[in-house]
Design an enzyme around this catalytic site. Sequence first.
Site: not given
Length: 354
Positions: A37, A130
């Site tokens: 990414k 998260r």
Amino acid sequence: MQICPRLEIDVNKIKHNTLTLTKLCKEKGIDTAGVTKVFCGIPEIAQVLVDNGVTMLADSRIENLVKLQGINAQKLLLRLPMISQAKETVRYADISLNSEIKTIAALDAAAKELERMHNIILMIDLGDLREGVWQDHIEHTIGEILKFENINLLGIGTNLTCYGGVIPNKTNLSRLVEFGEIIEAKFDISLTIISGGNSSSLYLLEKGEMPDRINHLRLGESIVLGRETAYGDPIQDTYQDAFTLVTEIVELKEKPSVPIGEIGMDAFGNKPVFEDKGLRKRAILAVGRQDMSVQNIIPLDPNMTILGASSDHLIVDVTDCTENYAVGDEVRFNIEYGALLQLMTSEYIYKHVK
Ligand SMILES: *Cc1c(COP(=O)(O)O)cnc(C)c1O
């Protein structure tokens, strides 16, 4: 003259980092997902990861997985899938990380339609806050997952040091393994993958404190920037400078160090403060906050200091530099993760893979 501003990407350094890290992991029985990414899934770089030991490619965005289609490796979607992208997820990712039954149901429906199986790794939140199911919901969630016909539960995983900054250690990763063993016993299944996190888990390998059953890590920053991310230390036998930002000087003048006139807001709504250092030699470089955050770039010239930046201009102080800069000269920077992410995404930065 070469195009400026540009990011020079040294694939040989990335290759070396990949080799070092996949070898380190392999010695401990750990497979590595190479995370693409931060370089927006540039296939040329992803291929280098695959050729040097990663067992799968992982990205947080479907758009990047689409770019990687031509590469012969398993693809893992890192960000929890959007229900609106269930079909694309099944089409372009062999595996996805999940924490919501509603989403897994959508993936199951999409997989049925496409007549295939979709693999998932159930994420468990060990406290970083998260993604991931909370521990008291694990068993119920697994029970639901096992009812889906076109979903294969490949394993469990966790993510740390991302939102809450929680550092992986022997205690919390052993808890992940225990959860895995409870699941296996209770449902009479075996989990192929127990994914023990990202680049922040690597330091446990060197300390010999990685629980045995952790057999998978998802590595991004450590591969591209040679840094573990629990403590921010460089990793032995890796390069930290595979990426270099090259910019061009568009103005070079001696000016006072304090602006003349009443000080209002700068371009970003802040009221700047200045220290009077007298006359200074300043260079304006043609790159700015539209391209990156200036906190995460470091001039290669040790005597150069960054004064500030606006959208399209980076101002540096070159008074103390031994090099005699001129307008049109190139100025180079080492970059940290935050800036790399943005520079890669900026369409104004030319990417020079070499
Ligand atoms: C980005 C990401 C990673 C890779 O993290 P690094 O610190 O770059 O190694 C791993 N897992 C997930 C879920 C991610 O989003």
